[in-house]
Design a protein around this motif. Structure first.
Motif, PDB file in Angstrom:
ATOM      1  N   ASN A 121     -20.935   6.553  17.879  1.00 44.79           N
ATOM      2  CA  ASN A 121     -19.889   7.079  18.748  1.00 44.79           C
ATOM      3  C   ASN A 121     -18.710   6.122  18.841  1.00 44.79           C
ATOM      4  O   ASN A 121     -17.544   6.548  18.887  1.00 44.79           O
ATOM      5  CB  ASN A 121     -20.455   7.372  20.135  1.00 44.79           C
ATOM      6  CG  ASN A 121     -21.389   8.565  20.145  1.00 44.79           C
ATOM      7  OD1 ASN A 121     -21.370   9.391  19.226  1.00 44.79           O
ATOM      8  ND2 ASN A 121     -22.234   8.656  21.159  1.00 44.79           N
ATOM      9  N   MET A 122     -18.989   4.821  18.886  1.00 42.17           N
ATOM     10  CA  MET A 122     -17.912   3.838  18.911  1.00 42.17           C
ATOM     11  C   MET A 122     -17.031   3.979  17.669  1.00 42.17           C
ATOM     12  O   MET A 122     -15.793   4.004  17.765  1.00 42.17           O
ATOM     13  CB  MET A 122     -18.493   2.425  18.974  1.00 42.17           C
ATOM     14  CG  MET A 122     -17.458   1.306  18.877  1.00 42.17           C
ATOM     15  SD  MET A 122     -18.204  -0.351  18.702  1.00 42.17           S
ATOM     16  CE  MET A 122     -18.764  -0.298  16.972  1.00 42.17           C
ATOM     17  N   ILE A 123     -17.668   4.088  16.524  1.00 38.02           N
ATOM     18  CA  ILE A 123     -16.917   4.177  15.269  1.00 38.02           C
ATOM     19  C   ILE A 123     -16.142   5.487  15.183  1.00 38.02           C
ATOM     20  O   ILE A 123     -14.959   5.501  14.837  1.00 38.02           O
ATOM     21  CB  ILE A 123     -17.880   4.023  14.069  1.00 38.02           C
ATOM     22  CG1 ILE A 123     -18.447   2.589  14.035  1.00 38.02           C
ATOM     23  CG2 ILE A 123     -17.181   4.356  12.761  1.00 38.02           C
ATOM     24  CD1 ILE A 123     -19.598   2.396  13.068  1.00 38.02           C
ATOM     25  N   ILE A 125     -14.538  -0.770   5.912  1.00 35.04           N
ATOM     26  CA  ILE A 125     -14.472  -1.346   7.260  1.00 35.04           C
ATOM     27  C   ILE A 125     -15.407  -0.585   8.191  1.00 35.04           C
ATOM     28  O   ILE A 125     -16.162  -1.187   8.972  1.00 35.04           O
ATOM     29  CB  ILE A 125     -13.034  -1.328   7.800  1.00 35.04           C
ATOM     30  CG1 ILE A 125     -12.104  -2.168   6.922  1.00 35.04           C
ATOM     31  CG2 ILE A 125     -12.998  -1.802   9.249  1.00 35.04           C
ATOM     32  CD1 ILE A 125     -12.410  -3.639   6.898  1.00 35.04           C
ATOM     33  N   LEU A 126     -15.387   0.722   8.127  1.00 34.22           N
ATOM     34  CA  LEU A 126     -16.254   1.527   8.986  1.00 34.22           C
ATOM     35  C   LEU A 126     -17.728   1.236   8.691  1.00 34.22           C
ATOM     36  O   LEU A 126     -18.544   1.128   9.605  1.00 34.22           O
ATOM     37  CB  LEU A 126     -15.942   3.013   8.793  1.00 34.22           C
ATOM     38  CG  LEU A 126     -14.524   3.447   9.196  1.00 34.22           C
ATOM     39  CD1 LEU A 126     -14.290   4.904   8.812  1.00 34.22           C
ATOM     40  CD2 LEU A 126     -14.279   3.237  10.676  1.00 34.22           C
ATOM     41  N   ASP A 127     -18.054   1.089   7.414  1.00 30.96           N
ATOM     42  CA  ASP A 127     -19.433   0.757   7.044  1.00 30.96           C
ATOM     43  C   ASP A 127     -19.818  -0.623   7.566  1.00 30.96           C
ATOM     44  O   ASP A 127     -20.944  -0.831   8.033  1.00 30.96           O
ATOM     45  CB  ASP A 127     -19.599   0.800   5.524  1.00 30.96           C
ATOM     46  CG  ASP A 127     -19.518   2.212   4.956  1.00 30.96           C
ATOM     47  OD1 ASP A 127     -19.619   3.185   5.735  1.00 30.96           O
ATOM     48  OD2 ASP A 127     -19.332   2.340   3.726  1.00 30.96           O
ATOM     49  N   ALA A 169     -11.213  -3.776  14.868  1.00 29.63           N
ATOM     50  CA  ALA A 169     -11.312  -3.000  13.636  1.00 29.63           C
ATOM     51  C   ALA A 169      -9.951  -2.802  12.977  1.00 29.63           C
ATOM     52  O   ALA A 169      -9.823  -2.902  11.748  1.00 29.63           O
ATOM     53  CB  ALA A 169     -11.957  -1.640  13.938  1.00 29.63           C
ATOM     54  N   ARG A 170      -8.946  -2.536  13.783  1.00 34.07           N
ATOM     55  CA  ARG A 170      -7.605  -2.305  13.214  1.00 34.07           C
ATOM     56  C   ARG A 170      -7.045  -3.584  12.596  1.00 34.07           C
ATOM     57  O   ARG A 170      -6.463  -3.557  11.504  1.00 34.07           O
ATOM     58  CB  ARG A 170      -6.683  -1.778  14.313  1.00 34.07           C
ATOM     59  CG  ARG A 170      -5.291  -1.422  13.833  1.00 34.07           C
ATOM     60  CD  ARG A 170      -5.266  -0.189  12.924  1.00 34.07           C
ATOM     61  NE  ARG A 170      -3.930   0.016  12.401  1.00 34.07           N
ATOM     62  CZ  ARG A 170      -2.955   0.644  13.058  1.00 34.07           C
ATOM     63  NH1 ARG A 170      -3.192   1.157  14.271  1.00 34.07           N
ATOM     64  NH2 ARG A 170      -1.763   0.792  12.520  1.00 34.07           N
ATOM     65  N   LEU A 192     -17.401 -10.460  11.120  1.00 36.99           N
ATOM     66  CA  LEU A 192     -16.757  -9.385  10.366  1.00 36.99           C
ATOM     67  C   LEU A 192     -15.904  -9.948   9.237  1.00 36.99           C
ATOM     68  O   LEU A 192     -15.981  -9.488   8.090  1.00 36.99           O
ATOM     69  CB  LEU A 192     -15.883  -8.543  11.303  1.00 36.99           C
ATOM     70  CG  LEU A 192     -16.605  -7.734  12.381  1.00 36.99           C
ATOM     71  CD1 LEU A 192     -15.587  -7.085  13.315  1.00 36.99           C
ATOM     72  CD2 LEU A 192     -17.519  -6.673  11.763  1.00 36.99           C
ATOM     73  N   LEU A 193     -15.100 -10.955   9.553  1.00 33.98           N
ATOM     74  CA  LEU A 193     -14.237 -11.567   8.540  1.00 33.98           C
ATOM     75  C   LEU A 193     -15.061 -12.191   7.419  1.00 33.98           C
ATOM     76  O   LEU A 193     -14.702 -12.089   6.239  1.00 33.98           O
ATOM     77  CB  LEU A 193     -13.347 -12.625   9.195  1.00 33.98           C
ATOM     78  CG  LEU A 193     -12.249 -12.109  10.128  1.00 33.98           C
ATOM     79  CD1 LEU A 193     -11.728 -13.228  11.022  1.00 33.98           C
ATOM     80  CD2 LEU A 193     -11.100 -11.483   9.321  1.00 33.98           C
ATOM     81  N   ALA A 194     -16.170 -12.830   7.782  1.00 29.70           N
ATOM     82  CA  ALA A 194     -17.002 -13.516   6.790  1.00 29.70           C
ATOM     83  C   ALA A 194     -17.611 -12.545   5.788  1.00 29.70           C
ATOM     84  O   ALA A 194     -17.858 -12.906   4.632  1.00 29.70           O
ATOM     85  CB  ALA A 194     -18.096 -14.316   7.488  1.00 29.70           C
TER      86      ALA A 194
END
Length: 217
Positions: A9-11, A25-27, A67-68, A94-96
């Motif tokens: 739901n967040m995604i 990114i979504l994955d 995310a953006r 996330l960046l890593a």
């Protein structure tokens, strides 16, 4: 709580409608477990559209903002990233997953330790936490391919601009409440920078952020 349903739901309800349409990114947001980086007292809020309180008066950015910025930075596997403001370590994680190496700098010792523990528990081996004030950048390991400032700054110091490689990008949320602008700044030459304004928002200020040495675009 059904964690996977809350994550879905967040995604789908928060992040995708904010023009985060890059499927990689979504994955990634489905794979890196946000709830593992949220303080236990706020576990029920892990997927809520809000900043989540952290120790020392700091906050995690809202999921859609993270995310953006991640999408628009377009980090590539060969790139080295500086994050300013480690917080709980989630954005570094996330960046890593996108980068060769992430150095994340945190001014608060308690948060630096929290980020280290969270990154280790998540099995992130290419992210390093440094303790110190990164508000003017982190010259020791410069230049960087990407710089991500995970808080707001009243202005972007020249010292940070100078630490990015030509072709590199900076994600910054610039301004003062009630109006701040999320931006991607790309260094196009030794002396020129291109600025893209993404969205208006209000987020927690970066601790120790400098008020001087402005760079005018």
């Amino acid at each position: 709580m059904d964690l996977e349903k809350a994550r879905f739901n967040m995604i789908e309800q928060q992040i995708r409608p904010w023009d985060v349409l890059d499927q990689e990114i979504l994955d990634l947001l489905a794979v890196v477990k946000r709830e593992q980086f949220v303080p236990a007292a706020y576990a029920a809020l892990a997927f809520v559209d809000m900043e989540i309180p952290l120790p020392a008066g700091q906050n995690m950015l809202a999921p859609r903002v993270e995310a953006r910025l991640l999408q628009d930075l377009a980090v590539r596997k060969h790139e080295n990233v500086l994050e300013i403001g480690a917080g709980s370590g989630y954005m570094a994680a996330l960046l890593a997953n996108r980068a060769r190496h992430v150095l994340t700098v945190e001014i608060e010792p308690e948060l630096a330790e929290l980020a280290r523990g969270n990154l280790a528990a998540a099995g992130i081996g290419n992210a390093e936490v440094a303790e110190g004030n990164g508000a003017t950048g982190w010259a020791a390991a410069a230049p960087y391919d990407v710089i991500c400032i995970s808080a707001s700054v009243p202005e972007l110091p020249q010292s940070i601009l100078s630490q990015i490689k030509v072709g590199g990008r900076i994600a910054a949320i610039v301004g003062n409440a009630p109006v701040m602008e999320a931006r991607i700044i790309t260094r196009v030459s030794e002396t020129e920078y291109q600025v893209v304004n993404l969205f208006e928002t209000v987020v927690t200020p970066l601790q120790g952020a400098a008020q001087t040495s402005r760079f005018k675009f």
